[in-house]
Design a protein around this motif. Sequence first.
Motif, PDB file in Angstrom:
ATOM      1  N   MET A   1     -89.414  14.399 117.435  1.00 42.46           N
ATOM      2  CA  MET A   1     -90.768  14.521 116.880  1.00 42.46           C
ATOM      3  C   MET A   1     -91.599  15.555 117.654  1.00 42.46           C
ATOM      4  SD  MET A   1     -91.470  10.452 116.616  1.00 42.46           S
ATOM      5  CE  MET A   1     -93.092  10.485 115.870  1.00 42.46           C
ATOM      6  N   GLN A   2     -91.213  15.824 118.895  1.00 37.13           N
ATOM      7  CA  GLN A   2     -92.085  16.658 119.740  1.00 37.13           C
ATOM      8  C   GLN A   2     -92.153  18.134 119.365  1.00 37.13           C
ATOM      9  OE1 GLN A   2     -92.043  16.063 124.002  1.00 37.13           O
ATOM     10  NE2 GLN A   2     -91.246  14.013 123.752  1.00 37.13           N
ATOM     11  N   PRO A   3     -90.987  18.805 119.208  1.00 40.04           N
ATOM     12  CA  PRO A   3     -91.096  20.249 118.921  1.00 40.04           C
ATOM     13  C   PRO A   3     -91.922  20.534 117.664  1.00 40.04           C
ATOM     14  CG  PRO A   3     -88.765  19.561 119.102  1.00 40.04           C
ATOM     15  CD  PRO A   3     -89.603  18.356 119.363  1.00 40.04           C
ATOM     16  N   GLU A   4     -91.852  19.666 116.673  1.00 39.70           N
ATOM     17  CA  GLU A   4     -92.613  19.909 115.449  1.00 39.70           C
ATOM     18  C   GLU A   4     -94.019  19.342 115.530  1.00 39.70           C
ATOM     19  OE1 GLU A   4     -89.741  19.934 111.801  1.00 39.70           O
ATOM     20  OE2 GLU A   4     -89.197  18.374 113.231  1.00 39.70           O
ATOM     21  N   GLY A   5     -94.167  18.217 116.237  1.00 43.94           N
ATOM     22  CA  GLY A   5     -95.507  17.647 116.424  1.00 43.94           C
ATOM     23  C   GLY A   5     -96.439  18.686 117.044  1.00 43.94           C
ATOM     24  N   ASN A   6     -95.843  19.550 117.845  1.00 45.21           N
ATOM     25  CA  ASN A   6     -96.556  20.666 118.478  1.00 45.21           C
ATOM     26  C   ASN A   6     -97.328  21.531 117.482  1.00 45.21           C
ATOM     27  OD1 ASN A   6     -97.116  22.683 120.408  1.00 45.21           O
ATOM     28  ND2 ASN A   6     -95.199  23.760 119.983  1.00 45.21           N
ATOM     29  N   TRP A   7     -96.898  21.538 116.201  1.00 46.22           N
ATOM     30  CA  TRP A   7     -97.525  22.421 115.210  1.00 46.22           C
ATOM     31  C   TRP A   7     -98.384  21.689 114.176  1.00 46.22           C
ATOM     32  CZ3 TRP A   7     -98.349  27.527 115.029  1.00 46.22           C
ATOM     33  CH2 TRP A   7     -97.710  28.281 116.010  1.00 46.22           C
ATOM     34  N   ILE A   8     -98.507  20.366 114.296  1.00 44.56           N
ATOM     35  CA  ILE A   8     -99.270  19.647 113.263  1.00 44.56           C
ATOM     36  C   ILE A   8    -100.715  20.151 113.199  1.00 44.56           C
ATOM     37  CG2 ILE A   8    -100.279  17.389 112.645  1.00 44.56           C
ATOM     38  CD1 ILE A   8     -97.594  16.126 113.426  1.00 44.56           C
ATOM     39  N   THR A   9    -101.332  20.316 114.345  1.00 43.68           N
ATOM     40  CA  THR A   9    -102.747  20.728 114.322  1.00 43.68           C
ATOM     41  C   THR A   9    -102.917  22.196 113.933  1.00 43.68           C
ATOM     42  OG1 THR A   9    -102.605  21.239 116.660  1.00 43.68           O
ATOM     43  CG2 THR A   9    -103.492  19.068 116.068  1.00 43.68           C
ATOM     44  N   ARG A  10    -101.809  22.946 113.951  1.00 43.97           N
ATOM     45  CA  ARG A  10    -101.933  24.388 113.674  1.00 43.97           C
ATOM     46  C   ARG A  10    -101.204  24.816 112.416  1.00 43.97           C
ATOM     47  NH1 ARG A  10     -99.646  26.746 118.932  1.00 43.97           N
ATOM     48  NH2 ARG A  10     -98.514  24.782 118.940  1.00 43.97           N
ATOM     49  N   ALA A  11    -100.796  23.843 111.587  1.00 42.33           N
ATOM     50  CA  ALA A  11    -100.112  24.196 110.336  1.00 42.33           C
ATOM     51  C   ALA A  11    -101.048  25.080 109.514  1.00 42.33           C
ATOM     52  CB  ALA A  11     -99.763  22.928 109.568  1.00 42.33           C
ATOM     53  N   PRO A  12    -100.488  26.103 108.810  1.00 39.52           N
ATOM     54  CA  PRO A  12    -101.355  27.113 108.199  1.00 39.52           C
ATOM     55  C   PRO A  12    -102.122  26.677 106.952  1.00 39.52           C
ATOM     56  CG  PRO A  12     -99.042  27.628 107.803  1.00 39.52           C
ATOM     57  CD  PRO A  12     -99.063  26.469 108.742  1.00 39.52           C
ATOM     58  N   SER A  13    -101.847  25.510 106.390  1.00 42.23           N
ATOM     59  CA  SER A  13    -102.636  25.057 105.239  1.00 42.23           C
ATOM     60  C   SER A  13    -102.613  23.538 105.217  1.00 42.23           C
ATOM     61  CB  SER A  13    -102.060  25.590 103.919  1.00 42.23           C
ATOM     62  OG  SER A  13    -100.817  24.960 103.659  1.00 42.23           O
ATOM     63  N   LEU A  14    -103.499  22.957 104.412  1.00 44.13           N
ATOM     64  CA  LEU A  14    -103.544  21.501 104.313  1.00 44.13           C
ATOM     65  C   LEU A  14    -102.203  20.968 103.776  1.00 44.13           C
ATOM     66  CD1 LEU A  14    -105.152  18.885 104.573  1.00 44.13           C
ATOM     67  CD2 LEU A  14    -106.020  19.274 102.262  1.00 44.13           C
ATOM     68  N   ARG A  15    -101.664  21.677 102.774  1.00 41.73           N
ATOM     69  CA  ARG A  15    -100.384  21.257 102.179  1.00 41.73           C
ATOM     70  C   ARG A  15     -99.264  21.227 103.232  1.00 41.73           C
ATOM     71  NH1 ARG A  15     -96.549  24.537  99.796  1.00 41.73           N
ATOM     72  NH2 ARG A  15     -95.054  23.398  98.527  1.00 41.73           N
ATOM     73  N   ARG A  16     -99.212  22.286 104.037  1.00 37.64           N
ATOM     74  CA  ARG A  16     -98.175  22.334 105.081  1.00 37.64           C
ATOM     75  C   ARG A  16     -98.394  21.225 106.114  1.00 37.64           C
ATOM     76  NH1 ARG A  16     -94.267  25.113 102.770  1.00 37.64           N
ATOM     77  NH2 ARG A  16     -94.715  27.302 102.482  1.00 37.64           N
ATOM     78  N   LYS A  17     -99.660  20.957 106.398  1.00 38.94           N
ATOM     79  CA  LYS A  17     -99.972  19.942 107.404  1.00 38.94           C
ATOM     80  C   LYS A  17     -99.532  18.557 106.909  1.00 38.94           C
ATOM     81  CE  LYS A  17    -103.990  20.358 109.522  1.00 38.94           C
ATOM     82  NZ  LYS A  17    -104.508  20.400 110.872  1.00 38.94           N
ATOM     83  N   VAL A  18     -99.837  18.267 105.644  1.00 37.76           N
ATOM     84  CA  VAL A  18     -99.477  16.968 105.067  1.00 37.76           C
ATOM     85  C   VAL A  18     -97.949  16.798 105.100  1.00 37.76           C
ATOM     86  CG1 VAL A  18     -99.415  15.673 102.895  1.00 37.76           C
ATOM     87  CG2 VAL A  18    -101.536  16.762 103.632  1.00 37.76           C
ATOM     88  N   ALA A  19     -97.236  17.850 104.688  1.00 46.58           N
ATOM     89  CA  ALA A  19     -95.767  17.766 104.653  1.00 46.58           C
ATOM     90  C   ALA A  19     -95.202  17.575 106.063  1.00 46.58           C
ATOM     91  CB  ALA A  19     -95.180  19.017 104.009  1.00 46.58           C
ATOM     92  N   LEU A  20     -95.777  18.288 107.026  1.00 44.05           N
ATOM     93  CA  LEU A  20     -95.248  18.205 108.393  1.00 44.05           C
ATOM     94  C   LEU A  20     -95.535  16.835 109.009  1.00 44.05           C
ATOM     95  CD1 LEU A  20     -93.734  19.606 110.675  1.00 44.05           C
ATOM     96  CD2 LEU A  20     -95.913  20.581 111.449  1.00 44.05           C
ATOM     97  N   ILE A  21     -96.735  16.306 108.764  1.00 42.61           N
ATOM     98  CA  ILE A  21     -97.042  14.959 109.279  1.00 42.61           C
ATOM     99  C   ILE A  21     -96.053  13.956 108.686  1.00 42.61           C
ATOM    100  CG2 ILE A  21     -98.704  13.048 109.194  1.00 42.61           C
ATOM    101  CD1 ILE A  21    -100.947  15.102 109.389  1.00 42.61           C
ATOM    102  N   ALA A  22     -95.814  14.069 107.372  1.00 41.75           N
ATOM    103  CA  ALA A  22     -94.892  13.130 106.719  1.00 41.75           C
ATOM    104  C   ALA A  22     -93.501  13.238 107.331  1.00 41.75           C
ATOM    105  CB  ALA A  22     -94.830  13.406 105.216  1.00 41.75           C
ATOM    106  N   LYS A  23     -93.091  14.460 107.605  1.00 44.17           N
ATOM    107  CA  LYS A  23     -91.752  14.684 108.149  1.00 44.17           C
ATOM    108  C   LYS A  23     -91.626  14.089 109.546  1.00 44.17           C
ATOM    109  CE  LYS A  23     -88.363  17.736 109.701  1.00 44.17           C
ATOM    110  NZ  LYS A  23     -87.857  17.771 111.058  1.00 44.17           N
ATOM    111  N   VAL A  24     -92.612  14.378 110.388  1.00 41.87           N
ATOM    112  CA  VAL A  24     -92.549  13.884 111.770  1.00 41.87           C
ATOM    113  C   VAL A  24     -92.606  12.350 111.779  1.00 41.87           C
ATOM    114  CG1 VAL A  24     -93.747  13.884 113.996  1.00 41.87           C
ATOM    115  CG2 VAL A  24     -93.421  16.027 112.771  1.00 41.87           C
ATOM    116  N   GLN A  25     -93.408  11.804 110.866  1.00 37.60           N
ATOM    117  CA  GLN A  25     -93.492  10.345 110.771  1.00 37.60           C
ATOM    118  C   GLN A  25     -92.162   9.740 110.304  1.00 37.60           C
ATOM    119  OE1 GLN A  25     -97.250   8.664 109.194  1.00 37.60           O
ATOM    120  NE2 GLN A  25     -95.931   7.685 107.708  1.00 37.60           N
ATOM    121  N   ASP A  26     -91.487  10.437 109.368  1.00 35.42           N
ATOM    122  CA  ASP A  26     -90.148   9.984 108.956  1.00 35.42           C
ATOM    123  C   ASP A  26     -89.222   9.877 110.163  1.00 35.42           C
ATOM    124  OD1 ASP A  26     -90.816  10.028 106.259  1.00 35.42           O
ATOM    125  OD2 ASP A  26     -89.662  11.831 105.789  1.00 35.42           O
TER     126      ASP A  26
END
Length: 326
Positions: free
Chosen positions: A58-83
Amino acid sequence: MSQTVADTAETPVSLDRRFQDWIDAERKIEPRDWMPEAYRRTLIRQISQHAHSEIIGMQPEGNWITRAPSLRRKVALIAKVQDEAGHGLYLYSAAETLGASRDDMVADLLSGKAKYSSIFNYPTPSWADIGAIGWLVDGAAICNQVPLCRTSYGPYARAMVRVCKEESFHQRQGYEIMMALAQGTPEQKQMAQEALNRWWIPSLLMFGPPDDQSPNSAQSMKWKIKRHSNDDLRQRFVDMTVPQAEFLGLTLPDPDLKWNEERGHYDFGALPWDEFQAVLKGHGPCNRQRMAFRNKTFADGAWVREAASAYAEKQKARQAAAVKAA
Ligand SMILES: [Fe+2]
Ligand SMILES: [Fe+2]
C-alpha cells in the motif's frame, strides 16, 4: 457429511500417502483435515508473506493519493490501495485457519523477521510510476495468483478468487494511466517510458529465483500449492506484456528481448539475481523507509485497536446479559 482425508483409504496406508492421494485427486484440504506439518508450515510462510506484501504494497502507491492528477484518478487510487488492505486481511485470516496467530505474524513483519515481496522496496518518484505499478506489478500478481485460485488449501484458494477479480481492476487502472501518458505530450510519454524502465526488471524478479535455484518449488508443486514454476510464470508474463507495451508505443528496456519462433515465446535477457538477493536482505532503495512507516502506522493505530476491543467486550457482555435475562 463430506469425506475427510482420514476417511478415504480402505486399506491401512500412511496418513502421508492418503494426504497425497487426496491432493492428486484434486480435492481441497480444509482447516480441520490432517496435514503434514511441513505442508502447514509452508502454507503459513507463504500466506503470511503474501499478506505482508499486500500491506507493505500500500505504501508506494499511497505516496501518490494526495497528488493524483484528478479527482477520478484519486478515487480509483484510493479504492485500489484500500483493496490491497483487504487482501492483506483475507490472507491473515486464511493463515489463522492453519493455527498461525495474527499477533505473531504482525510482530514478525514489524520486527523485520518476516519477508515480503521485494518489489515494494522500490520508490515511486513520478505519477507514471502509479501507472507502471498497476500495469506491471498487479499484472505480475495476476499471473502468480490466478493459478492460486486452484491451490490445494481451500481457504487460500477461495480468498484468491476475490483477490484476482480486484487485481484485474488494478491492472486496468494502471494500464489506463500509462495509455493516457503515452498518448499525451512528449514529456508525458517520456515519464511513462522512464517509469517502465524503472519497473520492468523488478517486475520480472517478482516471480522469484529461477527454477534450478528455488529449493522448495518441487515440494510445493507436488502438494499442488504451486501449479506452475517461477520460470513458466515469468515467461507467461513477458509474453502477455510485450504486445501491451507495443500498443502503448513504449520500449521494454531489454536489448535481448525478441520473439523466438521455435519456442513460440519471447526470449529475454539475464536477470540481476544479485540485486534481488540484496533487496530481499534489506538493502533495496526503500526497505528502511517501508519498515519505519509500517511501525509508525502500527503504533499510531493502537487507539483504534483498543477501541475496537473495548467495543467487542461491551457487545459480548451485553449479549451474555441478554441470554441470562431470557
Ligand atoms: Fe493485492
Ligand atoms: Fe493489486
